[in-house]
Design an enzyme around this catalytic site. Structure first.
Site, PDB file in Angstrom:
ATOM      1  N   LEU A  69      12.688  -0.314 -17.042  1.00  0.00           N
ATOM      2  CA  LEU A  69      14.032   0.154 -16.678  1.00  0.00           C
ATOM      3  C   LEU A  69      14.549   1.134 -17.725  1.00  0.00           C
ATOM      4  O   LEU A  69      15.128   2.173 -17.401  1.00  0.00           O
ATOM      5  CB  LEU A  69      15.007  -1.034 -16.578  1.00  0.00           C
ATOM      6  CG  LEU A  69      14.806  -2.016 -15.432  1.00  0.00           C
ATOM      7  CD1 LEU A  69      15.929  -3.042 -15.427  1.00  0.00           C
ATOM      8  CD2 LEU A  69      14.782  -1.290 -14.101  1.00  0.00           C
ATOM      9  N   ALA A  97       0.843  -1.199   0.000  1.00  0.00           N
ATOM     10  CA  ALA A  97       0.000   0.000   0.000  1.00  0.00           C
ATOM     11  C   ALA A  97       0.874   1.244   0.000  1.00  0.00           C
ATOM     12  O   ALA A  97       0.707   2.145   0.815  1.00  0.00           O
ATOM     13  CB  ALA A  97      -0.916  -0.007   1.223  1.00  0.00           C
ATOM     14  N   GLY A 125      19.746  18.538  -9.644  1.00  0.00           N
ATOM     15  CA  GLY A 125      19.921  17.100  -9.808  1.00  0.00           C
ATOM     16  C   GLY A 125      18.574  16.421  -9.708  1.00  0.00           C
ATOM     17  O   GLY A 125      17.648  16.970  -9.141  1.00  0.00           O
ATOM     18  N   GLN A 128      14.594  20.353 -18.077  1.00  0.00           N
ATOM     19  CA  GLN A 128      14.736  21.411 -17.084  1.00  0.00           C
ATOM     20  C   GLN A 128      16.010  21.128 -16.273  1.00  0.00           C
ATOM     21  O   GLN A 128      16.053  20.181 -15.492  1.00  0.00           O
ATOM     22  CB  GLN A 128      13.490  21.423 -16.186  1.00  0.00           C
ATOM     23  CG  GLN A 128      13.563  22.325 -14.990  1.00  0.00           C
ATOM     24  CD  GLN A 128      13.374  23.797 -15.342  1.00  0.00           C
ATOM     25  OE1 GLN A 128      13.217  24.181 -16.495  1.00  0.00           O
ATOM     26  NE2 GLN A 128      13.419  24.634 -14.336  1.00  0.00           N
ATOM     27  N   ASN A 187       7.983  -2.782  -2.252  1.00  0.00           N
ATOM     28  CA  ASN A 187       9.191  -2.053  -2.616  1.00  0.00           C
ATOM     29  C   ASN A 187      10.334  -3.008  -2.966  1.00  0.00           C
ATOM     30  O   ASN A 187      10.421  -4.111  -2.442  1.00  0.00           O
ATOM     31  CB  ASN A 187       9.594  -1.083  -1.493  1.00  0.00           C
ATOM     32  CG  ASN A 187       9.396  -1.667  -0.123  1.00  0.00           C
ATOM     33  OD1 ASN A 187       8.574  -2.559   0.083  1.00  0.00           O
ATOM     34  ND2 ASN A 187      10.183  -1.186   0.825  1.00  0.00           N
ATOM     35  N   CYS A 212      12.878   6.061  -7.981  1.00  0.00           N
ATOM     36  CA  CYS A 212      13.017   5.152  -9.126  1.00  0.00           C
ATOM     37  C   CYS A 212      14.285   5.303  -9.956  1.00  0.00           C
ATOM     38  O   CYS A 212      14.942   4.320 -10.263  1.00  0.00           O
ATOM     39  CB  CYS A 212      11.817   5.324 -10.054  1.00  0.00           C
ATOM     40  SG  CYS A 212      10.320   4.638  -9.350  1.00  0.00           S
ATOM     41  N   GLY A 214      16.049  13.333  -8.407  1.00  0.00           N
ATOM     42  CA  GLY A 214      15.930  12.442  -7.255  1.00  0.00           C
ATOM     43  C   GLY A 214      14.753  11.521  -7.446  1.00  0.00           C
ATOM     44  O   GLY A 214      14.321  11.278  -8.571  1.00  0.00           O
TER      45      GLY A 214
HETATM   46  C1  UDX Z   1       9.707   8.754 -12.480  1.00  0.00           C
HETATM   47  C2  UDX Z   1       9.129   8.549 -13.893  1.00  0.00           C
HETATM   48  O1  UDX Z   1       8.823   9.830 -14.478  1.00  0.00           O
HETATM   49  C3  UDX Z   1       7.886   7.681 -13.832  1.00  0.00           C
HETATM   50  O2  UDX Z   1       7.418   7.423 -15.144  1.00  0.00           O
HETATM   51  C4  UDX Z   1       8.234   6.382 -13.131  1.00  0.00           C
HETATM   52  O3  UDX Z   1       7.081   5.553 -13.015  1.00  0.00           O
HETATM   53  C5  UDX Z   1       8.824   6.639 -11.752  1.00  0.00           C
HETATM   54  O4  UDX Z   1       9.964   7.498 -11.865  1.00  0.00           O
HETATM   55  P1  UDX Z   1       9.100  10.348 -10.420  1.00  0.00           P
HETATM   56  O5  UDX Z   1      10.435   9.930  -9.885  1.00  0.00           O
HETATM   57  O6  UDX Z   1       7.916  10.235  -9.524  1.00  0.00           O
HETATM   58  O7  UDX Z   1       8.736   9.495 -11.727  1.00  0.00           O
HETATM   59  O8  UDX Z   1       9.174  11.888 -10.906  1.00  0.00           O
HETATM   60  P2  UDX Z   1       9.769  12.630 -12.190  1.00  0.00           P
HETATM   61  O9  UDX Z   1       8.778  13.640 -12.612  1.00  0.00           O
HETATM   62  O10 UDX Z   1      10.235  11.688 -13.235  1.00  0.00           O
HETATM   63  O11 UDX Z   1      11.020  13.425 -11.594  1.00  0.00           O
HETATM   64  C6  UDX Z   1      12.193  12.765 -11.161  1.00  0.00           C
HETATM   65  C7  UDX Z   1      13.236  13.777 -10.753  1.00  0.00           C
HETATM   66  O12 UDX Z   1      13.752  14.498 -11.868  1.00  0.00           O
HETATM   67  C8  UDX Z   1      12.728  14.845  -9.775  1.00  0.00           C
HETATM   68  O13 UDX Z   1      13.718  15.081  -8.803  1.00  0.00           O
HETATM   69  C9  UDX Z   1      12.532  16.053 -10.666  1.00  0.00           C
HETATM   70  O14 UDX Z   1      12.585  17.261  -9.955  1.00  0.00           O
HETATM   71  C10 UDX Z   1      13.679  15.897 -11.620  1.00  0.00           C
HETATM   72  N1  UDX Z   1      13.506  16.583 -12.920  1.00  0.00           N
HETATM   73  C11 UDX Z   1      12.481  16.223 -13.750  1.00  0.00           C
HETATM   74  C12 UDX Z   1      14.422  17.547 -13.336  1.00  0.00           C
HETATM   75  O15 UDX Z   1      15.372  17.869 -12.616  1.00  0.00           O
HETATM   76  N2  UDX Z   1      14.267  18.133 -14.573  1.00  0.00           N
HETATM   77  C13 UDX Z   1      13.257  17.791 -15.422  1.00  0.00           C
HETATM   78  O16 UDX Z   1      13.192  18.362 -16.529  1.00  0.00           O
HETATM   79  C14 UDX Z   1      12.329  16.813 -14.991  1.00  0.00           C
HETATM   80  P1  ADP Z   2       6.637   1.971  -3.841  1.00  0.00           P
HETATM   81  O1  ADP Z   2       7.127   3.385  -4.059  1.00  0.00           O
HETATM   82  O2  ADP Z   2       7.295   0.957  -4.742  1.00  0.00           O
HETATM   83  O3  ADP Z   2       5.141   1.844  -3.828  1.00  0.00           O
HETATM   84  P2  ADP Z   2       6.632   1.899  -0.940  1.00  0.00           P
HETATM   85  O4  ADP Z   2       7.775   1.680  -0.016  1.00  0.00           O
HETATM   86  O5  ADP Z   2       5.911   3.202  -0.953  1.00  0.00           O
HETATM   87  O6  ADP Z   2       7.187   1.540  -2.402  1.00  0.00           O
HETATM   88  O7  ADP Z   2       5.506   0.773  -0.695  1.00  0.00           O
HETATM   89  C1  ADP Z   2       5.760  -0.595  -0.613  1.00  0.00           C
HETATM   90  C2  ADP Z   2       4.848  -1.202   0.455  1.00  0.00           C
HETATM   91  O8  ADP Z   2       4.965  -2.628   0.392  1.00  0.00           O
HETATM   92  C3  ADP Z   2       5.208  -0.808   1.894  1.00  0.00           C
HETATM   93  O9  ADP Z   2       4.081  -0.202   2.502  1.00  0.00           O
HETATM   94  C4  ADP Z   2       5.586  -2.138   2.579  1.00  0.00           C
HETATM   95  O10 ADP Z   2       5.139  -2.226   3.936  1.00  0.00           O
HETATM   96  C5  ADP Z   2       4.845  -3.153   1.716  1.00  0.00           C
HETATM   97  N1  ADP Z   2       5.439  -4.493   1.773  1.00  0.00           N
HETATM   98  C6  ADP Z   2       6.705  -4.851   1.520  1.00  0.00           C
HETATM   99  N2  ADP Z   2       6.868  -6.171   1.635  1.00  0.00           N
HETATM  100  C7  ADP Z   2       5.674  -6.698   1.962  1.00  0.00           C
HETATM  101  C8  ADP Z   2       5.193  -8.028   2.215  1.00  0.00           C
HETATM  102  N3  ADP Z   2       6.004  -9.090   2.111  1.00  0.00           N
HETATM  103  N4  ADP Z   2       3.896  -8.173   2.544  1.00  0.00           N
HETATM  104  C9  ADP Z   2       3.085  -7.098   2.623  1.00  0.00           C
HETATM  105  N5  ADP Z   2       3.450  -5.830   2.385  1.00  0.00           N
HETATM  106  C10 ADP Z   2       4.742  -5.626   2.065  1.00  0.00           C
END
Ligand code: UDX
Ligand code: ADP
Ligand code: UDX
Length: 474
Positions: free
Chosen positions: A222, A13, A272, A268, A91, A277, A274
C-alpha cells in the site's frame, strides 16, 4: 534435497495472476502451474490465440509454456487439492456499499477463496496472498481457514505482494526490484517463507528476496503505491503553478529529478494518474488510518487523490476555455483511452473522466485507442451504442477528420510519429491540440498552425500573435 514445491495453483486469471504465473512457469520448468478462475470466458481466452489482456511479450511466453507446465482451467477443486502452494490473486475492488463504502477494499472474493480451500483440501499447504489487500487481511484468511479446516490439516498464510506495472509486466516479473515475502514468526512460518523463496530463487537473486513479518509486507505494498501516486500528484500540483506563472514543468521536473535523493522517475506531469491500483490502495490506506483514529494521516493521503481529481478537472475545463468557452456540438478527437501506454486496460483511466466532461459540455467525441476494445469504451462512457455523441475509430486520421481539436489522453509512442500536417489539413480551423501527456513536439505543431495547449506550460505566445493580433510577432 527434495523440491519443497511441485505444484502451484493460482486463483484469479486477471492482470496479476495471468502474467505472474506465466513467468513462474517459464522460469520453473520443474513446477506445474495451474491458473483457475470462475470466469469461463476468461479461461477460454487464456487457452486461445487471443489472450484476454494485452501485455507486450506475454503471448510468446504463454504459447511456449501452455500445455507443458502452465494450465488454465475453471475446474478449481482438483487444482486446489493437488497444489502444494496456492496463490490468491483475485480482485479486491473498493466497496460500493455498506461499511467503508467508497474506500475500504472488498475482501469478499478473497474470503470465498479461503472458504473453498478449507472446504476441499485434505492436506496441509501454503496459501499466498497476492492480491493487494488491507493490512491484517492475512490474519482474516487465517481465521477463516482455521475455523473451517479439516482435521490434521494446517495452513501457512504468506503475504507476497506483486509490484508489476501494466505494460511492462513481463520485464517487471523477470527482473523485479525486489520480492517481498511476509510470514509468521514461527518455525512453520519460516519454513513456508523458505519454500516460496525457493520458487523465486529459480530466477531472482537471493539478495532481492526480502523476508519480513506479514503486516510489514502487506503495508509495504500500500505504501509503495501511495508514494508513487504521491510523486505524480506532487509534480501535477507544480504543473498548475507553472501554467499560472510561465515556468515550464518539464524543466522543473528535470531539475528536481537530478537530485539523487529524489531521482528522475514518476515525475512526468500528466492529465492525471489512473489504473486499478493507485486509487484503490490509497483509499484503503485512508480508510485504515481513519479506522485506527489516525486522522491526520488519513487527511494527508486523501490529498494525493484530491490533487488527482483537481488535475483531471483542470484539464477538462482548460479545453472548454481555450475553445472560446463553448464546445457544444463541436467535434473533438480523443487519442488514447487506456490509463497508460502498452495496455488495453481502462480502469480509472483519466480519459474516461475527460471524455465524460466533454460530453456533458455537449461535444461530439471521436475516440481512437490502439488497444482498447470498442465495447469497453462504450461501457466506460455509459453508452449503449455510438448514436449519442460518441464515435469510435479504428484509425487516428479518421478520428481527427472534421474535428476542432485533438486531445491526447494516453502516452502511446506511436502518437508522436503521426503525420500532424495531414490531420491539420482535415480539421476545422482554428485547430487545437491539447496534449495531456506532454509527448508531442509542440513547436512543430505550432508551426503547422495548431493552437497547442499542454500540461504545466502556458499556451505558446506565437499562436496568440499569429491569429489574434498580438503585438509581438516572433
Ligand atoms: C502501479 C505500480 O507502478 C505497480 O508497482 C503496482 O504493482 C500497480 O500499480 P500501474 O498502475 O500498472 O502500476 O502503472 P504505473 O506505471 O504505475 O502508472 C499509473 C498511472 O500513473 C498511469 O495512469 C500513468 O500514465 C501515470 N503516470 C505514471 C504519470 O502520470 N506520470 C508518471 O510519471 C508516471
Ligand atoms: P487483478 O488486476 O487484481 O488481477 P482482475 O479483475 O484482472 O484483477 O482479475 C481477478 C480475477 O479473479 C478475475 O478474472 C475474476 O473472475 C477472478 N475471481 C474473483 N473471485 C474469484 C473466485 N472466488 N474464484 C475464482 N476466481 C475468482
Ligand atoms: C535541505 C536540502 O536537503 C538542501 O538541498 C537545501 O539546499 C536546503 O535544505 P538541510 O535542511 O540542510 O538541507 O538538511 P537535510 O539533510 O535536507 O535535512 C532536513 C531535515 O530533515 C533535518 O532535520 C533532517 O534530520 C530531516 N530528515 C532528513 C529526516 O527526518 N529524515 C530523512 O530521511 C532525511
Amino acid at each position: 534435497a527434495e523440491a519443497p514445491i511441485r505444484k502451484i495453483c493460482c486463483i484469479g486469471a486477471g492482470y496479476v495472476g495471468g502474467p505472474t504465473c506465466s513467468i513462474l512457469a517459464l522460469k520453473c520448468p520443474d513446477i506445474q502451474v495451474t491458473v483457475v478462475d470462475r470466469n469461463e470466458l476468461r479461461i477460454n481466452q487464456w487457452n486461445s490465440e487471443k489472450l484476454p489482456i494485452f501485455e507486450p511479450g506475454l503471448e510468446e511466453i504463454v504459447k511456449q509454456c501452455r500445455g507443458k507446465n502452465l494450465f488454465f482451467s475453471t475446474d478449481m477443486v482438483p487444482a486446489l487439492k493437488e497444489a502444494d502452494l496456492i496463490f490468491i490473486s483475485v480482485n479486491t475492488p473498493t466497496k460500493t456499499f455498506g461499511l467503508g463504502k467508497g474506500r475500504a477494499a472488498d475482501l469478499k472474493f478473497v474470503e470465498s477463496c479461503a472458504r473453498l480451500i478449507a472446504e476441499v483440501c485434505d492436506r496441509s499447504k501454503i496459501i499466498v496472498e497476492k492480491s493487494t489487500v488491507p493490512v491484517r487481511s492475512a490474519a482474516s484468511i487465517v481465521n477463516v481457514l482455521k475455523a473451517n479446516t479439516k482435521p490434521g490439516v494446517s495452513y501457512q498464510v504468506l503475504s507476497n505482494p506483486e509490484f508489476l506495472a501494466e505494460g511492462t509486466a513481463v520485464n517487471d516479473l523477470t527482473n523485479p526490484d525486489r520480492v517481498l515475502i511476509g510470514g509468521e514468526e514461527s518455525d512453520e512460518g519460516r519454513k513456508a517463507i523458505d519454500a516460496l523463496s525457493w520458487v523465486y530463487h529459480h530466477w531472482v537473486p537471493a539478495e532481492k528476496i526480502i523476508k519480513m513479518n506479514t503486516w510489514s509486507s502487506e503495508l509495504s505494498k500500500l505504501a509503495a503505491n501511495a508514494f508513487l501516486a504521491q510523486r505524480i500528484s506532487s509534480i501535477n500540483a507544480i504543473s498548475a503553478v507553472c501554467e499560472a506563472t510561465g515556468a515550464d514543468v518539464s524543466e522543473v521536473a528535470k531539475a528536481i529529478g537530478l537530485d539523487s535523493r529524489l531521482g528522475p522517475k514518476f515525475l512526468q506531469a500528466s492529465v492525471g494518474w489512473g489504473g486499478s491500483c493507485f486509487q484503490k490502495d490509497i483509499l484503503n490506506l485512508v480508510y485504515i488510518s481513519e479506522s485506527l483514529n489516525l486522522t491526520s494521516v488519513a487527511a494527508y493521503w486523501q490529498q494525493v487523490i484530491d490533487m488527482n481529481e483537481y488535475q483531471k478537472t483542470r484539464f477538462g475545463q482548460r479545453i472548454v476555455q481555450a475553445m472560446f468557452n463553448t464546445i457544444t456540438d463541436k467535434h473533438i478527437a480523443i487519442l488514447g483511452f487506456a490509463f497508460k501506454k502498452n495496455t488495453g486496460d481502462t480502469r480509472e483511466s483519466p480519459a474516461i473522466y475527460v471524455a465524460k466532461h466533454l460530453l456533458e459540455e455537449g461535444a461530439c467525441l471521436h475516440i481512437f485507442d490502439p488497444k482498447v476494445e470498442r465495447a469497453q469504451i462504450l461501457l466506460d462512457l455509459d453508452q449503449s451504442d455510438e448514436k449519442t455523441g460518441v464515435t469510435i475509430h479504428e484509425d487516428p486520421y479518421e478520428a481527427a477528420k472534421g474535428t476542432h481539436a485533438l486531445v491526447i489522453c494516453t502516452e502511446w509512442d506511436q502518437f508522436s510519429t503521426y503525420d500532424y500536417q495531414r490531420m491539420y489539413d482535415s480539421m476545422l480551423k482554428p485547430a487545437f491540440v491539447f496534449d495531456g501527456r506532454k509527448i508531442l513536439n509542440h513547436s512543430a505543431l505550432s508551426e503547422i498552425g495548431f493552437h497547442v495547449e499542454t500540461i504545466g506550460k502556458r499556451p505558446g505566445e506565437s499562436f496568440q500573435a499569429q491569429n489574434w493580433g498580438g503585438a509581438n510577432n516572433v
